[in-house]
Design a protein around this motif. Structure first.
Motif, PDB file in Angstrom:
ATOM      1  N   ALA A 180       0.857  -1.191   0.000  1.00  0.00           N
ATOM      2  CA  ALA A 180       0.000   0.000   0.000  1.00  0.00           C
ATOM      3  C   ALA A 180       0.886   1.232   0.000  1.00  0.00           C
ATOM      4  N   PHE A 181       0.516   2.206  -0.821  1.00  0.00           N
ATOM      5  CA  PHE A 181       1.238   3.473  -0.901  1.00  0.00           C
ATOM      6  C   PHE A 181       0.372   4.550  -0.256  1.00  0.00           C
ATOM      7  N   VAL A 182       0.814   5.067   0.882  1.00  0.00           N
ATOM      8  CA  VAL A 182       0.106   6.142   1.578  1.00  0.00           C
ATOM      9  C   VAL A 182       0.732   7.452   1.117  1.00  0.00           C
ATOM     10  N   GLY A 183      -0.036   8.217   0.344  1.00  0.00           N
ATOM     11  CA  GLY A 183       0.524   9.402  -0.298  1.00  0.00           C
ATOM     12  C   GLY A 183       0.089  10.706   0.324  1.00  0.00           C
ATOM     13  N   TYR A 184       0.393  11.769  -0.400  1.00  0.00           N
ATOM     14  CA  TYR A 184       0.024  13.116   0.019  1.00  0.00           C
ATOM     15  C   TYR A 184      -1.479  13.334  -0.136  1.00  0.00           C
ATOM     16  N   PRO A 185      -1.998  14.466   0.353  1.00  0.00           N
ATOM     17  CA  PRO A 185      -3.426  14.773   0.177  1.00  0.00           C
ATOM     18  C   PRO A 185      -3.800  14.840  -1.302  1.00  0.00           C
ATOM     19  N   PRO A 186      -5.064  14.615  -1.631  1.00  0.00           N
ATOM     20  CA  PRO A 186      -5.494  14.623  -3.040  1.00  0.00           C
ATOM     21  C   PRO A 186      -5.108  15.887  -3.792  1.00  0.00           C
ATOM     22  N   ARG A 187      -5.133  17.043  -3.118  1.00  0.00           N
ATOM     23  CA  ARG A 187      -4.851  18.309  -3.826  1.00  0.00           C
ATOM     24  C   ARG A 187      -3.427  18.352  -4.375  1.00  0.00           C
ATOM     25  N   GLY A 221      -2.842  13.355   6.285  1.00  0.00           N
ATOM     26  CA  GLY A 221      -1.694  13.368   7.191  1.00  0.00           C
ATOM     27  C   GLY A 221      -2.040  13.581   8.648  1.00  0.00           C
ATOM     28  N   THR A 222      -3.306  13.832   8.983  1.00  0.00           N
ATOM     29  CA  THR A 222      -3.710  13.915  10.388  1.00  0.00           C
ATOM     30  C   THR A 222      -3.941  12.497  10.922  1.00  0.00           C
ATOM     31  N   TYR A 223      -4.072  12.397  12.249  1.00  0.00           N
ATOM     32  CA  TYR A 223      -4.328  11.076  12.839  1.00  0.00           C
ATOM     33  C   TYR A 223      -5.646  10.514  12.323  1.00  0.00           C
ATOM     34  N   GLU A 224      -6.678  11.361  12.294  1.00  0.00           N
ATOM     35  CA  GLU A 224      -8.002  10.897  11.866  1.00  0.00           C
ATOM     36  C   GLU A 224      -7.995  10.459  10.411  1.00  0.00           C
ATOM     37  N   SER A 225      -7.357  11.252   9.539  1.00  0.00           N
ATOM     38  CA  SER A 225      -7.337  10.889   8.119  1.00  0.00           C
ATOM     39  C   SER A 225      -6.491   9.643   7.877  1.00  0.00           C
ATOM     40  N   THR A 226      -5.402   9.491   8.639  1.00  0.00           N
ATOM     41  CA  THR A 226      -4.569   8.296   8.489  1.00  0.00           C
ATOM     42  C   THR A 226      -5.325   7.062   8.961  1.00  0.00           C
ATOM     43  N   ALA A 227      -6.118   7.223  10.018  1.00  0.00           N
ATOM     44  CA  ALA A 227      -6.942   6.103  10.484  1.00  0.00           C
ATOM     45  C   ALA A 227      -7.925   5.677   9.408  1.00  0.00           C
ATOM     46  N   GLY A 228      -8.564   6.644   8.764  1.00  0.00           N
ATOM     47  CA  GLY A 228      -9.495   6.314   7.688  1.00  0.00           C
ATOM     48  C   GLY A 228      -8.793   5.679   6.507  1.00  0.00           C
ATOM     49  N   THR A 229      -7.603   6.172   6.180  1.00  0.00           N
ATOM     50  CA  THR A 229      -6.835   5.614   5.060  1.00  0.00           C
ATOM     51  C   THR A 229      -6.450   4.170   5.337  1.00  0.00           C
ATOM     52  N   LEU A 230      -5.940   3.908   6.537  1.00  0.00           N
ATOM     53  CA  LEU A 230      -5.551   2.540   6.878  1.00  0.00           C
ATOM     54  C   LEU A 230      -6.763   1.616   6.891  1.00  0.00           C
ATOM     55  N   GLY A 249       3.474  13.793   7.573  1.00  0.00           N
ATOM     56  CA  GLY A 249       2.502  13.881   8.648  1.00  0.00           C
ATOM     57  C   GLY A 249       1.849  12.561   8.994  1.00  0.00           C
ATOM     58  N   ALA A 250       1.813  11.625   8.039  1.00  0.00           N
ATOM     59  CA  ALA A 250       1.114  10.357   8.252  1.00  0.00           C
ATOM     60  C   ALA A 250       1.994   9.283   8.863  1.00  0.00           C
ATOM     61  N   VAL A 251       3.301   9.507   8.933  1.00  0.00           N
ATOM     62  CA  VAL A 251       4.213   8.444   9.376  1.00  0.00           C
ATOM     63  C   VAL A 251       3.910   8.016  10.810  1.00  0.00           C
ATOM     64  N   GLY A 252       3.924   8.964  11.745  1.00  0.00           N
ATOM     65  CA  GLY A 252       3.686   8.628  13.145  1.00  0.00           C
ATOM     66  C   GLY A 252       2.323   7.999  13.379  1.00  0.00           C
ATOM     67  N   PRO A 253       1.240   8.618  12.859  1.00  0.00           N
ATOM     68  CA  PRO A 253      -0.074   8.000  13.031  1.00  0.00           C
ATOM     69  C   PRO A 253      -0.159   6.593  12.466  1.00  0.00           C
ATOM     70  N   LEU A 254       0.472   6.340  11.325  1.00  0.00           N
ATOM     71  CA  LEU A 254       0.395   5.002  10.731  1.00  0.00           C
ATOM     72  C   LEU A 254       1.037   3.965  11.635  1.00  0.00           C
ATOM     73  N   LEU A 255       2.202   4.273  12.193  1.00  0.00           N
ATOM     74  CA  LEU A 255       2.867   3.320  13.082  1.00  0.00           C
ATOM     75  C   LEU A 255       1.990   3.027  14.296  1.00  0.00           C
ATOM     76  N   SER A 256       1.380   4.059  14.865  1.00  0.00           N
ATOM     77  CA  SER A 256       0.510   3.874  16.028  1.00  0.00           C
ATOM     78  C   SER A 256      -0.734   3.067  15.669  1.00  0.00           C
ATOM     79  N   LEU A 257      -1.336   3.365  14.536  1.00  0.00           N
ATOM     80  CA  LEU A 257      -2.573   2.693  14.129  1.00  0.00           C
ATOM     81  C   LEU A 257      -2.332   1.235  13.758  1.00  0.00           C
ATOM     82  N   LEU A 258      -1.181   0.937  13.189  1.00  0.00           N
ATOM     83  CA  LEU A 258      -0.874  -0.474  12.899  1.00  0.00           C
ATOM     84  C   LEU A 258      -0.829  -1.272  14.200  1.00  0.00           C
ATOM     85  N   ARG A 259      -0.253  -0.670  15.241  1.00  0.00           N
ATOM     86  CA  ARG A 259      -0.197  -1.363  16.530  1.00  0.00           C
ATOM     87  C   ARG A 259      -1.599  -1.597  17.088  1.00  0.00           C
TER      88      ARG A 259
END
Length: 351
Positions: A180-187, A221-230, A249-259
């Motif tokens: 999975a490629f977690v990218g920048y915002p759509p804009r 890149g926010t915690y909430e948006s990264t949660a939805g993406t994952l 911005g999404a790196v830290g939230p992704l690591l936390s959400l995977l856990r």
């Protein structure tokens, strides 16, 4: 404010004669030239930047057009800007910062004013609307980034396509088949930012060559948006074990959400980030990362624009087009490991 016309009246000559003395483009008799020079001294006249440019004198200023987008990772932009400034000073130049929200009009204004001898553009889009203005003005310029049509331009950038491919090769070599490629915002993709599109294209091409299944999901890149993406990634492809992140911005939230989903990094899921080394070192586990020489971007851009400034001052042809891609580096740390054993799927690879 004393004007050129005031000088002309004081010296008893035409305004064009004063201009010729300032520019040196025509021979003026010694008595007339001395009379004009005395008038300039008596009145305290100071030619503006445009007049100095007409006189063939350099301002010894380079305009640096910097991005102000909210999704821009400021430390990286500042590191490049500082590199430009330090390198320019080594050559006796100062740097004038211009924000890129002014668009083509800002480029025209700087070129027409004579404030700067050359321009360096950052945050170059594939279809950048500032480039026609640069070409029309004939302004010596260098780009940090590569547009779709780089003809007649000097460009330097990281090889983002190679960066995307490096991520795929590393995970594929570890046995990961669903990425999975977690990218920048759509804009960012909507405005055709070269760094984002080239990375994604390189990622997809190499994944196809390696026979891997991939998903691309933009993320704010926010915690909430990264949660939805994952959540969307795992709903669409629950067997995903390899994650590539190009969004600081999404790196830290992704690591936390995977856990929180019961996936330990790197035993259950491997993560590769496209980010500076100092950011990759901040997390636990430390991130395997693909990065590039940011200081060198600024140094090369300054050298390129100065070569074009020198050629313009000498009245010669501009140097040949330059397109320089700086190779990325992959640094392996603790966030990637061999893929866990999973039940194989019979679905076909997709991009």
């Amino acid at each position: 404010m004393v004007t050129l016309a005031d000088v002309a009246r004081h010296a008893g000559v035409s305004s064009s004669t004063v201009s010729y003395v300032l520019s040196g483009k025509r021979s003026i008799s010694t008595p007339t030239r001395q009379r004009i020079e005395k008038a300039i001294t008596d009145l305290g006249y100071h030619p503006n930047a445009g007049a100095r440019a007409l006189a063939g004198k350099r301002s010894h200023i380079i305009a640096l057009v910097v991005p102000l987008h909210t999704e821009v990772y400021v430390p990286t932009m500042m590191e490049i800007a500082i590199s430009v400034t330090v390198t320019a000073r080594q050559y006796g130049y100062d740097v004038l910062l211009i924000t890129n929200d002014e668009g083509p009009e800002g480029v025209r204004r700087v070129a027409a004013s004579g404030l700067a001898d050359g321009v360096i553009l950052m945050d170059v889009r594939l279809d950048d609307d500032r480039l026609p203005a640069l070409r029309a003005q004939g302004t010596p310029a260098a780009l940090i980034g590569i547009p779709d049509d780089p003809s007649g331009l000097a460009c330097v950038d990281h090889d983002f396509a190679a960066a995307g491919a490096l991520c795929v090769d590393h995970l594929a070599d570890l046995g990961h088949r669903d990425l999975a490629f977690v990218g920048y915002p759509p804009r960012v993709y909507q405005r055709h930012a070269g760094y984002a599109e080239r990375t994604l294209n390189g990622f997809r091409r190499r994944a196809e060559q390696r026979g891997l299944r991939v998903l691309h999901r933009p993320c704010e890149g926010t915690y909430e948006s990264t949660a939805g993406t994952l959540a969307r990634i795992l709903a669409d492809r629950p067997g995903t074990t390899g994650f590539v992140v190009q969004n600081e911005g999404a790196v830290g939230p992704l690591l936390s959400l995977l856990r929180t989903t019961g996936r330990t990094v790197p035993e259950d899921a491997s993560v590769v980030a496209i980010c500076p080394d100092q950011l990759a070192e901040q997390y636990a586990p430390r991130l395997t990362a693909v990065t590039g020489p940011r200081k060198e971007l600024g140094q090369v851009a300054v050298e390129q624009v100065l070569a074009r400034i020198d050629a313009a001052a000498a009245g010669g042809a501009a140097p040949d087009d330059a397109l320089l891609l700086l190779a990325p580096d992959l640094v392996v740390r603790e966030s990637t490991a061999p893929a866990p054993r999973r039940v194989t799927t019979t679905e076909e690879p997709s991009t």
